[in-house]
Scaffold this motif. Structure first.
Motif, PDB file in Angstrom:
ATOM      1  N   ARG A 197       0.910  -1.437  -0.084  1.00  0.00           N
ATOM      2  CA  ARG A 197       0.253  -0.206  -0.001  1.00  0.00           C
ATOM      3  C   ARG A 197       0.920   1.464   0.036  1.00  0.00           C
ATOM      4  O   ARG A 197       2.068   1.112   0.158  1.00  0.00           O
ATOM      5  N   ALA A 198       0.333   2.370   0.027  1.00  0.00           N
ATOM      6  CA  ALA A 198       1.232   3.815  -0.112  1.00  0.00           C
ATOM      7  C   ALA A 198       0.300   4.595   0.293  1.00  0.00           C
ATOM      8  O   ALA A 198      -1.535   4.817  -0.035  1.00  0.00           O
ATOM      9  N   GLU A 199       1.255   5.544   0.671  1.00  0.00           N
ATOM     10  CA  GLU A 199       0.227   7.247   0.830  1.00  0.00           C
ATOM     11  C   GLU A 199       0.772   8.016   0.015  1.00  0.00           C
ATOM     12  O   GLU A 199       2.221   7.982  -0.414  1.00  0.00           O
ATOM     13  N   GLU A 200      -0.069   9.236  -0.391  1.00  0.00           N
ATOM     14  CA  GLU A 200       0.712  10.112  -1.151  1.00  0.00           C
ATOM     15  C   GLU A 200      -0.098  11.207  -0.566  1.00  0.00           C
ATOM     16  O   GLU A 200      -1.299  11.832   0.450  1.00  0.00           O
ATOM     17  N   ARG A 228       5.452   9.592  -2.288  1.00  0.00           N
ATOM     18  CA  ARG A 228       4.795   9.148  -1.593  1.00  0.00           C
ATOM     19  C   ARG A 228       5.500   8.064  -0.584  1.00  0.00           C
ATOM     20  O   ARG A 228       6.975   7.537  -1.070  1.00  0.00           O
ATOM     21  N   VAL A 229       4.740   7.007   0.167  1.00  0.00           N
ATOM     22  CA  VAL A 229       5.170   6.283   1.370  1.00  0.00           C
ATOM     23  C   VAL A 229       5.071   4.923   1.091  1.00  0.00           C
ATOM     24  O   VAL A 229       3.220   4.494   0.945  1.00  0.00           O
ATOM     25  N   THR A 230       5.475   4.193   0.744  1.00  0.00           N
ATOM     26  CA  THR A 230       4.954   2.490   0.309  1.00  0.00           C
ATOM     27  C   THR A 230       5.812   1.798   1.356  1.00  0.00           C
ATOM     28  O   THR A 230       6.425   2.053   1.561  1.00  0.00           O
ATOM     29  N   VAL A 238       9.052   0.676   3.281  1.00  0.00           N
ATOM     30  CA  VAL A 238      10.017   0.423   2.389  1.00  0.00           C
ATOM     31  C   VAL A 238      10.478   1.193   1.356  1.00  0.00           C
ATOM     32  O   VAL A 238      11.833   1.631   0.128  1.00  0.00           O
ATOM     33  N   GLU A 239       9.848   2.283   0.896  1.00  0.00           N
ATOM     34  CA  GLU A 239      10.403   3.177  -0.208  1.00  0.00           C
ATOM     35  C   GLU A 239       9.868   5.040  -0.247  1.00  0.00           C
ATOM     36  O   GLU A 239       8.726   4.784   0.791  1.00  0.00           O
ATOM     37  N   TRP A 240      10.830   5.533  -0.151  1.00  0.00           N
ATOM     38  CA  TRP A 240       9.645   7.540  -0.065  1.00  0.00           C
ATOM     39  C   TRP A 240      10.350   8.415  -1.426  1.00  0.00           C
ATOM     40  O   TRP A 240      11.461   8.108  -1.911  1.00  0.00           O
TER      41      TRP A 240
END
Length: 257
Positions: A197-200, A228-230, A238-240
């Motif tokens: 999932r991701a937040e934007e 986006r933070v995933t 695990v991802e910005w």
């Protein structure tokens, strides 16, 4: 009378007991156990999971309870049902999910061929902000990569992507340049990380000289900044990603329901 949380039987490799409180619906407890199995790599991306009857025996519940858990996981893109074939672990290698998190759409509605063009890949130390977003310690090693996303050859998105080095430390620019799949497919196949999932967050920014040159716009032109933070299994970030979108002929589209 409420039923106590389930524990997996001796036949399952999952050793943790369910931590859900007693008022959690039974199917949610089964879902939690199945998500743990996914996170532990028991069922690989793209692989078929056991049948509903097998899972019902494994967890000591009815097939209806298992079916409800699978329905919810399918709705969350964790699993994929295939008519007449069974239920499979969702994978970024599925062409339908190549750009699952990308909400950029051409104004004319035409289908555009997208291509990722890696620009750089380097090691760095986590700043205060990076550490906070990725739940790291300040100074922890991270991997920073930049890439252009082109549609029919035109540069439309410039991404800066920051990844924790304890997972992605062996990622190289050469690896990215020779990949014939989406970036998330590379993360999945090479590092066993699936983005769940991701937040934007979106805001308007002006193009600086370097960004304007890469995106083929004028300095000062308005761009859409999408941060986006995933997250992967276990709700670990695990991802910005910080993407600058040239929206001269594109718009950000999100369907709400």
């Amino acid at each position: 009378m409420s039923r106590p949380p389930l524990k997996p039987s001796n036949r399952t490799p999952i050793r943790q007991a369910a931590v859900s409180p007693t008022f959690s619906p039974l199917y949610r407890q089964i879902k939690e156990l199945m998500v743990r199995a996914l996170g532990a790599g028991e069922w690989a991306p793209g692989a078929a999971i056991p049948s509903e009857s097998e899972l019902a025996v494994r967890f000591g519940v009815s097939q209806g309870t298992v079916r409800k858990a699978i329905d919810e996981m399918a709705a969350e893109n964790l699993l994929v049902r295939r008519q007449g074939k069974g239920t499979f672990v969702a994978s970024h290698n599925d062409p339908r999910s190549f750009y699952r998190f990308l909400r950029l759409t051409p104004d004319d509605g035409a289908v555009r061929q997208a291509r990722s063009e890696p620009l750089s890949c380097r090691n760095a130390a986590a700043t205060d902000t990076v550490a906070r977003v990725l739940r790291l310690q300040v100074g922890d090693p991270v991997v920073v990569l930049e890439r252009l996303l082109r549609f029919d050859g035109d540069p439309v998105v410039l991404d800066e992507i920051i990844l924790p080095a304890d997972i992605f430390g062996t990622l190289t620019l050469d690896m990215l340049k020779h990949a014939d799949r989406s970036l998330y497919s590379v993360f999945e196949s090479q590092f066993a990380v699936r983005m769940i999932r991701a937040e934007e967050r979106l805001r308007a920014v002006a193009a600086d000289v370097q960004v304007a040159s890469l995106l083929g716009v004028a300095e000062g032109d308005p761009l859409l900044l999408v941060e986006r933070v995933t997250y992967t299994y276990g709700d670990r970030p695990v991802e910005w990603r910080r993407g600058r979108y040239a929206t001269g002929h594109y718009h950000y589209f999100n369907e709400l329901s």
